[in-house]
Enzyme design. Structure first.
Site, short mmCIF file in Angstrom:
data_model
loop_
_atom_site.label_atom_id
_atom_site.label_comp_id
_atom_site.label_asym_id
_atom_site.label_seq_id
_atom_site.Cartn_x
_atom_site.Cartn_y
_atom_site.Cartn_z
N TYR A 158 0.82 -1.21 0.00
CA TYR A 158 0.00 0.00 0.00
C TYR A 158 0.85 1.27 0.00
O TYR A 158 0.32 2.37 0.14
CB TYR A 158 -0.94 0.00 1.21
N ASP A 162 -5.92 -6.93 4.96
CA ASP A 162 -7.08 -6.45 4.21
C ASP A 162 -7.90 -7.64 3.72
O ASP A 162 -9.12 -7.72 3.92
CB ASP A 162 -6.58 -5.61 3.02
N ASP A 183 -1.46 -18.78 2.74
CA ASP A 183 -2.39 -19.65 2.00
C ASP A 183 -2.94 -20.74 2.92
O ASP A 183 -4.14 -21.04 2.92
CB ASP A 183 -1.78 -20.22 0.71
N LYS A 216 4.28 -14.80 3.99
CA LYS A 216 4.62 -15.58 2.80
C LYS A 216 6.14 -15.48 2.63
O LYS A 216 6.65 -15.14 1.55
CB LYS A 216 3.85 -15.02 1.59
#
Ligand code: NAI
Length: 335
Positions: free
Chosen positions: A126, A230, A206, A173
């Site tokens: 962002y 988010d 995930d 991740k």
């Protein structure tokens, strides 16, 4: 009535004005005196000010320290920069806190969901740093700093202690983004060592998404960088009845903005059918922040008492009440 609090009110776009108006009327009915400083932000004022967040809006929030905000739409693929991101970055509202729990009486696939998402609100993807490298090739930079990662991890562990929580789980991740998510985790691990009473674990995003939809009760608190926070906020909202019921707070050292997780819902805007619960529960968080715990508890109980009666619920929760009828029922139930 003597005013005891001065708070910035940003009605926002789409369903924003409808749901914030409902929240204001509930706060008023609960007897809390707030002198609202109403300011506009969003698409409608870009022509006038050249920006969706003019300086006077930021000034109002800085001056009063607290704002209640409706959602603001952001154009897709072009147009102005997100007003939400601009406010969070300009005011250093680095911690987005989103409590997700079952609403008594509202049946969902899971019972006993009670988790808090703590989302880093100022950087990651962002940061808005994107450029065209060559025709057909663009780059978007994910910025992760030690400073912001330490700050959000510290906020998560402190909240865990304050709320008597058991565990913080960092979502990442770092198997792929070894440096950026790697740094985020490195900071979380160091901060975790300073808070030995709270358990700490890590999970790849995930797998986390899959575990959440299989059994969300396995999680207590999630610590997430901006984008993962988010996305998983909406996923978690879906576990407890949808976006209509999940509140949120954006906290910094000097100011706080309280707002629902949901967006401006253009598909139902102006129809008077939106569910104001998420903004009303965001107001409950705001009232606690303002030291109005008694009114906050009474409003929360009235929300649950109203939702416990299926016929009084709004459409998104299977009822047939419109926004006005739901708000009136809720006000009737204020103790
Ligand atoms: P959305 O959250 O506005 O809507 C998604 C779905 O949930 C829609 O079907 C909508 O009708 C429903 N929904 C949302 N809130 C509801 C409520 N209170 N009661 C009943 N149903 C509700 O997400 P969408 O459509 O992706 O985004 C619309 C706009 O909102 C976009 O411009 C986006 O950028 C903006 N947005 C703003 C946020 C904010 O100001 N904090 C947060 C998320 C999105």
């Amino acid at each position: 009535m003597v005013s005891s609090h001065r708070v910035t009110l940003i009605p926002g776009d789409g369903i924003g004005p409808e749901v914030t108006r409902a929240a204001v009327s509930v706060i008023d009915a609960a007897g809390v005196s707030i002198d609202w400083d109403e300011v506009e932000a969003g698409a409608d004022i870009v022509a006038k000010y050249g920006t969706p967040v003019p300086d006077h809006v930021l000034h109002s929030i800085r001056t009063h320290g607290v704002a209640l905000k409706g959602p603001i739409g952001t154009p897709v693929g072009g147009g102005f920069r997100s007003a939400n991101v601009t406010m969070r970055q300009s005011l250093e509202l680095y911690a987005s806190i989103r409590p997700v729990k079952n609403v008594p009486g509202v049946e969902t696939r899971f019972e006993g969901v009670d988790l808090i998402l703590v989302r880093e609100n100022t950087e990651g993807l962002y940061s808005g740093i994107e450029h065209r490298v060559a025709p057909g090739i663009v780059e978007s930079l994910k910025v992760v700093t030690e400073f912001a990662s330490n700050r959000i991890a510290e906020a998560a562990f402190k909240l865990a202690e304050d709320e008597g929580r058991r565990e913080v789980c960092a979502v990442h991740k770092a198997n792929i983004m070894k440096m950026s998510d790697g740094l985020f985790l490195e900071c979380a691990r160091k901060v975790a060592k300073r808070h030995p009473s709270i358990e700490y674990r890590e999970i790849i995003i995930d797998n986390c998404a899959m575990q959440l939809v299989k059994d969300p009760t396995r999680f207590d608190m999630l610590l997430l960088e901006n984008l993962y926070g988010d996305i998983l906020s909406d996923l978690c909202a879906g576990l407890v009845g949808g976006l209509g019921v999940v509140p949120g707070a954006n906290l910094g050292e000097d100011c706080a903005i309280f707002e629902a997780v949901h967006g401006s819902a253009p598909d139902i805007a102006g129809k008077g059918v939106a569910n104001p619960t998420a903004v009303i529960l965001s107001s409950v968080m705001m009232l606690r922040h303002l030291g109005e715990a008694d009114a906050a508890d009474r409003i929360e109980r009235a929300v649950y008492a109203t939702l416990a009666e299926p016929a009084l619920r709004t459409r998104d929760l299977g009822g047939n009440a419109d926004l006005a009828a739901y708000t009136a029922s809720l006000i009737e139930r204020l103790g």
